[in-house]
Design an enzyme around this catalytic site. Structure first.
Site, PDB file in Angstrom:
ATOM      1  N   LYS A 172       4.527   1.583   3.721  1.00  0.00           N
ATOM      2  CA  LYS A 172       3.324   2.312   4.136  1.00  0.00           C
ATOM      3  C   LYS A 172       3.770   3.697   4.587  1.00  0.00           C
ATOM      4  O   LYS A 172       4.935   3.924   4.926  1.00  0.00           O
ATOM      5  CB  LYS A 172       2.635   1.588   5.292  1.00  0.00           C
ATOM      6  CG  LYS A 172       1.147   1.859   5.412  1.00  0.00           C
ATOM      7  CD  LYS A 172       0.333   1.030   4.442  1.00  0.00           C
ATOM      8  CE  LYS A 172      -1.155   1.184   4.719  1.00  0.00           C
ATOM      9  NZ  LYS A 172      -1.962   0.291   3.871  1.00  0.00           N
ATOM     10  N   VAL A 188     -14.735   0.455   2.092  1.00  0.00           N
ATOM     11  CA  VAL A 188     -14.630  -0.995   1.932  1.00  0.00           C
ATOM     12  C   VAL A 188     -15.795  -1.707   2.610  1.00  0.00           C
ATOM     13  O   VAL A 188     -16.473  -2.542   2.000  1.00  0.00           O
ATOM     14  CB  VAL A 188     -13.293  -1.522   2.476  1.00  0.00           C
ATOM     15  CG1 VAL A 188     -13.246  -3.052   2.400  1.00  0.00           C
ATOM     16  CG2 VAL A 188     -12.124  -0.926   1.700  1.00  0.00           C
TER      17      VAL A 188
END
Length: 352
Positions: A80, A189
């Site tokens: 990440k 989302v």
């Protein structure tokens, strides 16, 4: 605190601190594990209060990506990155290209994609400096059209099928008609999830730190918009956290009345012990990196050969993985998060 003694270091293979004075870039790339394959994970841009906060976030997110890909059955490791800055005011082409150069220096050990605060155009800008990107290629849809490389729809669909699995296990319901759901965060989302749930007949409450965004989504799906702090006190069947992490803590868990927590946010548990706290309260928790794996599945197939039906079948397998976790947790009388962590570590351990 020294990096190697950091409580979230967890044996990371590589942590790279990136700085580019000319563009103002200040970023961290964390590669947690590459036993199963190259690390793939999004680049988050956020105005962290401190460098220490940014480091903790990237370490936790990176480890979560290792576990996510492992339990999703993908030949990928976990990584990440975070850029320290306000995505609305600090983002420039020069800064993004500098980030791309730092990704390129890792030689493919880390593949970057979009995340909170970044989008497809930003990753395309990074791609001017590195080939190690994903989530940028247009993809086919179930109706024969195309959509952008943004994996948010696949993430939301995975959360939807995972939520249904949790409802089936905890509430013994096979349909969502009349189910009451509180969604915290209705961005890319959470907004898609709201539409999936509306179409399935659920009754929704939504909130977002952007009140106008919450209002727009509420109007589009017939939901009730509430203030951000009020979302924890609603008497609903499911609480769906779809914003930033650490939302499940001593205060919020004590306020929840929902028997199910199933949402898209990463790192929902503020601390590991909060998984036990949810279990003690009789709340079924769908581990975040399992239920939100639809996005990484989507971007993996972008690199391996994208076929919409194949991707959807893989995303739908999230329900099977969660069902196994729930059954093991019941049999072993352990928190679902602990069971999921153990399963993921076992998969990585076998590869090692």
């Amino acid at each position: 605190m020294h990096l190697f003694d950091h409580p979230d270091f967890d044996g990371h293979e590589q942590v790279v601190f990136c700085a580019d004075p000319e563009s103002g870039l200040r970023a961290i790339i964390a590669v947690h594990d590459t036993m199963l394959g190259p690390s793939l994970g999004g680049c988050r841009m956020w105005p962290y209060a401190s460098d220490a906060e940014a480091l903790r976030d990237v370490l936790r997110l990176s480890r979560g990506m290792t576990y996510k890909s492992a339990l999703a059955g993908l030949p990928l490791g976990g990584g990440k990155s975070v850029i320290i800055g306000n995505p609305r005011t600090d983002k420039t082409e020069a800064l993004l290209r500098a980030m791309g150069r730092n990704v390129e220096r890792l030689g493919g050990r880390y593949i970057v994609a979009e995340d909170s605060g970044t989008g497809v155009p930003d990753i395309k800008t990074m791609a001017q400096e590195t080939t190690h990107v994903s989530g940028v290629v247009e993809k086919t849809t179930g109706t024969g059209g195309t959509r952008s490389g943004d994996p948010s729809p696949s993430t939301a669909y995975g959360v939807f099928v995972g939520l249904k699995a949790a409802v089936r296990h905890r509430l013994n319901r096979t349909d969502l008609e009349g189910l009451t759901v509180a969604i915290q965060g209705v961005g890319s989302v959470g907004g898609h999830l709201a539409h999936f749930l509306r179409d399935a007949g659920a009754t929704l409450w939504v909130t977002d730190i952007n009140a106008e965004q919450a209002r727009r989504v509420a109007e589009s799906v017939g939901a009730t918009a509430v203030a951000p702090d009020a979302i924890f006190d609603l008497d609903v069947d499911v609480f769906a956290p779809c914003a930033l992490g650490a939302v499940l803590n001593d205060d919020t868990i004590a306020r929840l009345t929902s028997p199910v927590v199933a949402g898209a946010a990463n790192n929902q548990l503020a601390e590991e012990r909060h998984g036990q706290m949810l279990s003690d309260r009789g709340i079924l928790y769908a581990p975040d990196y399992v239920i939100n794996a639809g996005g990484v599945i989507d971007v993996y197939y972008e690199r391996a050969g994208y076929d919409h039906e194949r991707v959807m079948r893989h995303v739908e397998s999230i329900a099977d993985t969660l069902t196994e976790i729930f059954a093991r947790a019941d049999a072993e009388r352990r928190p679902t998060a602990a069971v999921a962590d153990g399963m993921a570590r076992q998969k990585v351990g076998r590869a090692r």
